[in-house]
Scaffold this active site. Structure first.
Site, mmCIF file in Angstrom:
data_model
loop_
_atom_site.group_PDB
_atom_site.id
_atom_site.type_symbol
_atom_site.label_atom_id
_atom_site.label_comp_id
_atom_site.label_asym_id
_atom_site.label_seq_id
_atom_site.Cartn_x
_atom_site.Cartn_y
_atom_site.Cartn_z
ATOM 1 N N GLU A 104 56.754 44.714 -3.468
ATOM 2 C CA GLU A 104 55.448 45.078 -2.909
ATOM 3 C C GLU A 104 54.573 45.881 -3.882
ATOM 4 O OE1 GLU A 104 57.948 43.623 0.102
ATOM 5 O OE2 GLU A 104 58.334 45.370 -1.182
ATOM 6 N N GLU A 136 61.864 34.342 8.206
ATOM 7 C CA GLU A 136 62.381 34.276 6.841
ATOM 8 C C GLU A 136 62.456 32.840 6.343
ATOM 9 O OE1 GLU A 136 62.894 36.746 4.907
ATOM 10 O OE2 GLU A 136 62.902 38.451 6.277
ATOM 11 N N ASP A 173 54.266 45.096 8.968
ATOM 12 C CA ASP A 173 53.495 44.953 7.738
ATOM 13 C C ASP A 173 52.648 43.688 7.630
ATOM 14 O OD1 ASP A 173 55.828 43.470 7.629
ATOM 15 O OD2 ASP A 173 56.459 44.174 5.656
ATOM 16 N N ARG A 192 60.085 31.693 3.154
ATOM 17 C CA ARG A 192 60.834 31.399 1.929
ATOM 18 C C ARG A 192 61.019 29.905 1.716
ATOM 19 N NH1 ARG A 192 65.170 36.239 0.801
ATOM 20 N NH2 ARG A 192 64.549 37.661 2.449
#
Length: 698
Positions: free
Chosen positions: A569, A246, A395, A250
């Site tokens: 998404e 993360e 994913d 980010r």
């Protein structure tokens, strides 16, 4: 101190509205109600329930205007005065990769005429946002700002420039309320208007994640404000554990993207500090490198697979506290775009080598048909379990395969090969069709590829339609790609699959009461499931609004999955599908989605927008949290969807999994793919060294 243009605009709106209000009060009392109904602004129809004392003022005012009726038959029959509990999670911002009647004293009757005018005036002021809580009510601003809410005046011809401006309005409202109530904090709760940090001094979670969105929207004063905070307040030298993935996508991604945009698009949100040769021009890159140096400690494992977390101050990698210490496979393999771009910028090859090593370790596990289990041990580099899915923890492994290939201008074909194998594996093992309508879905194999197919799709899976289309065309339009010698039947099939999955993802929105998708959707499928090549029904292109329509039987949402976390998404894929196919329906779907977000997630008292803990009831139940990816991804993709195609052309950039754009580049002399795949047999299995040597000789 220079006043922000946004505040100046609000004051102008106040003056204009106040003048008009005085004019209206001069009318007779008989027209007060009509005046209220004919105001130029349009109140959102289905605002979530909130508990607020000042709602009583609104109730009384509207009761007066409607003849004292409060049973739903008055002018504002939809006023929600009851107290509704809302879900409040004590956790910090949601990780992208984790699914998870009061009495009234009728004092006005003595002077009904005068009090009716007075209450009408108070109501107008309240609804225009100039009384009540000291701040304007969430979307009850002026026609100039929110005229797009008035569906009755929507033209048959879409004005995409106006729609793009509407997205900017939503971003400004979201960011400005954060700046007003929680500036510098990593988390913002728009209902309670409070902030919370993830580290003692803050990590810039919201500020950095939204930085490049502000640049693209040309919001100069806000970029300047953010840059000042980065310069004066941000430090990575804190004794704080953070999630490796993360923080990379980010924070590192946001800083690198800001560096790229400030250099490649100097006309967007230009700042004096960005002028060549001026001090501070490398602020974003300096902060990025400092962070990356600390994140590198996560890769100091026996296998080279990064630990799930890292302590920034101690520069120490930390195994996961759950899952027997295993890392998420998606998280370990979704760091490569960021570290490779940083290596290219700095010339420091260790960033490249550390990130690239992970791909070799994963591939040496010989994943069957290119599909990887969702956990991997940092210690041994081996997979944990056999759960296969393209939702959470799986994913973005697939997303970064094709994007690594594109990032280095198609000079690393190893990643295209891995992508092609994985997509064929998806077709073979995970694709099936719904009943009775025949929608295409990507299911899960929780017990491995030989186990049962679960008809479950996380919203996270909806990155796939756009990614498949991007892989098929390389970022060119479909029309351009079809003219190339490289176009073939496989790419034709891939584009067909992308369109089918895009329709399914849009159906996940249309099925919900608010028009906002659930976190997880299940589907009705045949037993046994139909194979990807099987004959099946062809679903309708449009979704019949009839609550009893046949297509609704294909979708199913469980009570625990009805939350909507402002995820990006689906709109991400709509953006890719619009750019690549040129089919305007994808833009229209995005506009419809945006209107649902505004209509159902707006927070009163100028709070911006919030997640929902139940998006399948009207009014929805709010969840008091604004995700940073609402600003970084969802609104950015909506803005790009409505923008001209020459803004971030897809054949020139690669966009990371947090929607931070990087440039494509050539490998050059300093960098190369430092590993080779082990030889495989006809079934894709890694061969022993002796057999591989024999095969090569023969």
């Amino acid at each position: 101190m220079i006043r922000d243009p946004f505040d100046i605009h609000r004051n102008n709106v106040f003056k204009a509205t106040a003048f008009q209000t005085i004019q209206n009060i001069k009318d007779t009392a008989a027209h007060v109600g009509a005046t209220a109904l004919d105001m130029s602004f349009n109140v959102p129809k289905n605002v979530p329930n909130f508990a607020a004392p000042h709602r009583r003022l609104e109730d009384k005012a509207w009761a007066a205007l409607s003849g004292g009726k409060t049973n739903g038959s008055g002018i504002l029959s939809g006023v929600q005065s009851k107290v509704s509990g809302y879900f409040e999670d004590d956790e910090l911002p949601m990780y992208k990769d984790k699914p998870y009647g009061h009495s009234r004293k009728r004092w006005w009757r003595k002077k009904r005429f005068l009090s009716t005018i007075l209450l009408g005036f108070l109501t107008i002021l309240y609804l225009t946002g100039f009384i009540g809580g000291g701040r304007s009510k969430h979307l009850s601003t002026s026609k100039t700002t929110w005229k797009w809410l008035d569906v009755s005046k929507t033209s048959n011809v879409a004005d995409w420039e106006e729609r793009r401006k509407s997205v900017v309005d939503a971003f400004e409202l979201s960011f400005d309320t954060y700046a007003r109530y929680a500036w510098g904090y990593d988390e913002y709760r728009p209902i309670s208007k409070t902030g919370k940090n993830m580290a003692p001094k803050g990590l810039g979670w919201i500020i950095i994640d939204s930085l490049d969105t502000m640049m693209l929207m040309n919001l100069t004063s806000r970029v300047q404000h953010a840059r000042e905070w980065l310069s004066k307040s941000l430090t990575w030298d804190q004794d704080q554990d953070v999630n490796t993935f993360e923080t990379t996508i980010r924070m590192l991604g946001g800083l690198l993207s800001a560096h790229y945009l400030s250099n490649a698009y100097p006309e967007l949100a230009p700042l004096r500090e960005d002028d060549p040769g001026k001090s501070g021009e490398d602020l974003y890159l300096e902060k990025a490198k400092d962070l990356a140096d600390r994140l590198l400690s996560a890769f100091e494992s026996t296998s080279g697979v990064p630990y799930a977390s890292v302590n920034l101050g101690k520069m120490e990698g930390l195994p996961s506290h759950a899952d027997d210490g295993a890392s998420s496979t998606a998280e370990a393999t979704t760091l490569q775009l960021e570290f490779k771009y940083l290596a290219k910028l700095t010339g420091e090859t260790n960033f490249w080598e550390k990130a690239e090593k992970v791909m070799e370790v994963v591939d040496n596990n010989n994943p069957r048909d290119g599909l990887v289990p969702i956990y991997i041990y940092a210690t041994s580099g081996g997979f944990r379990g056999s759960n296969i899915r393209l939702g959470s923890r799986g994913d973005s492994y697939y997303e970064y395969l094709i994007k690594q290939y594109l990032q280095t201008n198609k000079q690393e074909p190893i990643y295209e090969k891995m992508w092609d194998e994985a997509l064929e594996g998806v077709r073979k093992h995970l694709i099936t069709y719904t009943e009775p309508s025949g929608y295409t879905l990507i299911g899960e194999r929780p017990d491995g590829l030989d186990g049962f197919l679960s008809p479950k799709m996380d919203h996270l899976v909806c990155f796939m339609p756009g990614t498949i289309a991007l892989a098929a065309t390389g970022g060119l339009t479909e029309a351009e790609a079809r003219k190339l010698p490289s176009w073939n039947k496989k790419k034709e099939r891939d584009m067909k699959l992308a369109r089918e999955l895009m329709l399914t993802c849009w159906g996940m929105y249309k099925w919900m009461a608010t028009g906002l998708a659930a976190e997880i959707t299940y589907f009705n499928i045949a037993d046994p499931p139909l194979a990807e090549s099987a004959t099946h029904a062809q679903p309708p292109e449009a979704f019949d609004a009839d609550p009893h329509a046949a297509w609704r039987q294909d979708f199913r949402v469980q009570p625990n999955d009805v939350h909507n976390l402002q995820r990006p998404e689906t709109v991400e894929s709509l953006f890719y599908m619009w750019r690549i196919t040129g089919e305007v329906k994808y833009r229209e779907w995005g506009w419809e989605m945006f209107r649902s977000f505004v209509n159902y997630t707006a927070v009163e008292d100028d709070g911006g927008f919030t997640s929902l803990s139940d998006a399948n009831t009207i009014p929805p139940v709010p969840r008091d949290n604004m995700e940073s990816f609402w600003l970084a991804e969802t609104l950015k993709y909506l803005y790009l969807l409505f923008s001209p195609n020459d803004l971030l052309p897809l054949d020139k950039v690669v966009i990371n999994t947090e929607a931070h754009p990087f440039p494509r580049f050539d490998l050059g002399k300093l960098f190369s793919t430092g590993w080779k795949r082990k030889p495989r047999d006809a079934h894709g299995n890694i061969m022993e060294a002796s057999k591989a040597a024999t095969t090569q000789v023969s």
